[in-house]
Each structure stands twice: as structure tokens, then as C-alpha cells.
Design an enzyme around this catalytic site. Sequence first.
Site, PDB file in Angstrom:
ATOM      1  N   TYR A  38     -13.010 167.580  36.347  1.00 46.49           N
ATOM      2  CA  TYR A  38     -14.231 168.160  35.776  1.00 46.49           C
ATOM      3  C   TYR A  38     -14.908 169.148  36.731  1.00 46.49           C
ATOM      4  CZ  TYR A  38     -14.003 164.647  32.148  1.00 46.49           C
ATOM      5  OH  TYR A  38     -13.596 163.877  31.098  1.00 46.49           O
ATOM      6  N   LYS A  46      -3.966 156.470  38.721  1.00 48.41           N
ATOM      7  CA  LYS A  46      -2.572 156.797  38.386  1.00 48.41           C
ATOM      8  C   LYS A  46      -1.901 157.208  39.698  1.00 48.41           C
ATOM      9  CE  LYS A  46       0.591 157.622  35.125  1.00 48.41           C
ATOM     10  NZ  LYS A  46       1.153 156.636  34.196  1.00 48.41           N
ATOM     11  N   ASP A  98      -2.774 153.582  32.361  1.00 52.01           N
ATOM     12  CA  ASP A  98      -2.138 153.337  31.052  1.00 52.01           C
ATOM     13  C   ASP A  98      -2.032 151.837  30.780  1.00 52.01           C
ATOM     14  OD1 ASP A  98      -0.497 153.564  33.254  1.00 52.01           O
ATOM     15  OD2 ASP A  98       1.154 154.546  32.219  1.00 52.01           O
ATOM     16  N   ASP A 144     -14.237 158.655  31.675  1.00 55.80           N
ATOM     17  CA  ASP A 144     -14.689 159.225  30.406  1.00 55.80           C
ATOM     18  C   ASP A 144     -13.928 158.571  29.247  1.00 55.80           C
ATOM     19  OD1 ASP A 144     -15.832 160.871  28.563  1.00 55.80           O
ATOM     20  OD2 ASP A 144     -14.887 162.712  29.249  1.00 55.80           O
TER      21      ASP A 144
END
Length: 361
Positions: free
Chosen positions: A125, A192, A225, A249
Site C-alpha cells: 500500500y 507468506k 493461505d 485488509d
Amino acid sequence: MPYRVTFIPGDGIGPEIAEATRRVLEATGVEFSWDVQTAGADVMDQNGGNPLPPRVLDSIRETGVAIKGPITTPVGSGFRSVNVALRQELELYGQVRPCKSYRGVRSPFEDIDLIVIRENSEDIYSGLEFEQGAPETASMIEDLTRRLGKPIRPDSGLSIKPISVTGSRRIVQFAFDIARAQGRRKVTAVHKANIMKHTDGLYLRVAQEVAAENSDIEFEDRIVDNMCMQLVQKPELYDVLVLPNLYGDIVSDLCAGLTGGLGIAPGANHGGRNALFEPVHGSAPKYAGQDKANPTAMMLSGVMMLRHLGEREAADRLEAAIAAVIAEGDRVTYDLKDDRNDPSAVGTAAYADAVIAEMGA
Ligand code: NAD
């Protein structure tokens, strides 16, 4: 002394839900001195084209506490989001989104009580973007291909994802502080790191270091995930989640969905001595001015604000009254009815009246 609080009604459904929230907050008996500040597209013309006039930021810097209704971001007009700008200007790096089940709200689970902590100031972002086809993008692609020895397709766009040691340390420590203050048992860092070793890998390494300094609270990590799958299957295993901006988010909306959706999802943004409380949802322009929108998410943001101010008893009383009105199910807005066309649904103001009556105020 009344608490001095910056009050930003917002636009769309904002003014209606903000007014309902102001009334229930005052009905707790806690005294407020509101500094009402307008922002957004509607007030741009009076402020030299600026949707976030400096007076709004000055007010929050002075009071240290703000409660805000949603503000519309017009699509494709070059209009900078007031919501993002507020978080950046005030360095509100830590977003807190509690996700809690309330009896009477349609949802797949009954006993969820999670807190999602999202890093608000870095990650993808950051706005460091290179447009496909632009000359500087082409030279960046050439340079990266040469340096890294890995080909990048020449017709690519690029977005840069900075994640720093400072930002990671700050948000993970913030998560432990919230966990401790709220008597929580566990913090789970989400990442991740198996793929993005120099950003998410860094985040994970720093999270582990911070966890070692906060060993009174359990710590674990999950790949994002796998986290999503586990949250949908067994959310009761989790307590406080801490995530970089993008995963925060997405996963916080997933958690809002687990508990019944945006209408009841409150939020807070913290940074330094400033805190800004606001519902997760947007300005729902199609319901503006109809006395129809559900003010629960903003009222629950007000509950978070009361706790932040140290008014725990008033916060518990207001939250219990909201929960009782929802559980009873008669005097609620259309979206909290089993049938959204149920004619017995009440409007925003009458719902606030029901909450006030429930508090015995
Ligand atoms: P939205 O949250 O406004 O609406 C999504 C859906 O939920 C719509 O069907 C809406 O009618 C419904 N809804 C939302 N809040 C509701 C409430 N309190 N009661 C009843 N129904 C409700 O999302 P959107 O349509 O994507 O965004 C509209 C505008 O809000 C956009 O300009 C967006 O940029 C802005 N926005 C602002 C904030 C903020 O101020 N923090 C957050 C998100 C979106």
C-alpha cells in the site's frame, strides 16, 4: 472534565450513524465535548479543493481521540482517499478490528471472539507503483533483469512492497500489548515467508524476536493461505492475529464475514498518542438520508473508544445494551432481520432509541 473528542460525521450514511452513535455514547453518562470536523468531497469547495483540511488533522493532534463516520472516495477522479490520508498523516500504523459473534446476527459460527491487528503504514500500500508502458518502468525492468538475472516480461507493471524491521517490530509489539491489555492468550503472526523471503521472511523473523521478549503470551505463526482455510474451519483456535497491511485488509474482512458482516464490524486506528475509531464499512451512498442504515458498527467503534478512554464500565454497559437489542431482534434495522424486507424493521434513529432504552438511560 468532559472528554474532548474530534467528531467526524463523514458523508453518505455517515451523518445518520454518527448521530445515532453520539446519542448512545452520551446516554452512557460519560461526558464529551465534541469538536465536530467535516471532511470529504462535500466540503472540498469550501477548503480550496482539499477534502482533508488541515483543521481536521490539527483537531485530532490536539484531542488525541477521534470518532469518524465513513467518507466516500469517488472512483477514477484523482481524489485521494481521506481515510488513507488520515492514517498516513497521523501515522496511525496499527489497525484493530475485533470480530465477535453477537446472538441474533445471522452468521456461520456462534462463538467467535477474534482480534485482527493490521499493519497500516507499509507493504504493497506504499503507493510505489510503476505503470506498464511508462519509460521509467521499462528502465526499471531492464535494470532489475540485469541485476537479478531473472527475466521480467517487458509489458509488466510493477508495485513495490517495502516491509521494514521498524514497522514489523512496532506492529507485533502493538499486538502483544493489546493481547496483554485484553487478557488474551495467544498471538498468531500471519505471513507468506516461504515465498517472499526478504519482506514476509523479515516480518516473521522480527515477529519471532518480539515474541521472545513477550514470552508471557503464547506465539505461533501461520502462512496466510493456510490461515484463511483454518479460520473458516476452526476459528475457535485463534485469538489475536497480527498481519502486514495487505493480508490484514483481506483477512479482517474474512473474519467480519465469519461473524455476520460489515454492519457490525467496528475498528480503530492507533499511532503514537492518537487514536481514530471508525466502522469498517463504507458510506453506502444508496442508503444515504433514508434513516435506514445500521449504526451498530459505528456504535461498537464508540465502545472501543470508551475502553480506550478508560471508561470500561460504560463500554461494557453500552455493548451489553447493543447485544440485547440485537438478540431480541424486534427493534433492529432491516439488515439484522431474517428477511431483509421485513416491514417491522426500524430506522437508524429508532434503533439508537432502543439501545438507549435498554441501558435504562
Ligand atoms: P460499503 O461498505 O459502503 O457498502 C457495501 C455494502 O454494504 C452495500 O450494499 C451497502 O449498502 C451495505 N452497507 C454498508 N454499511 C451498511 C450499514 N451500516 N447498514 C446497512 N448496510 C450497509 O462499501 P462500498 O460500496 O464499496 O463503498 C462505498 C464508499 O465508501 C466508497 O466511496 C468507498 O471508498 C467508501 N469507503 C469508506 C470507508 C471509510 O470511510 N473508512 C471504508 C470503506 C469504503
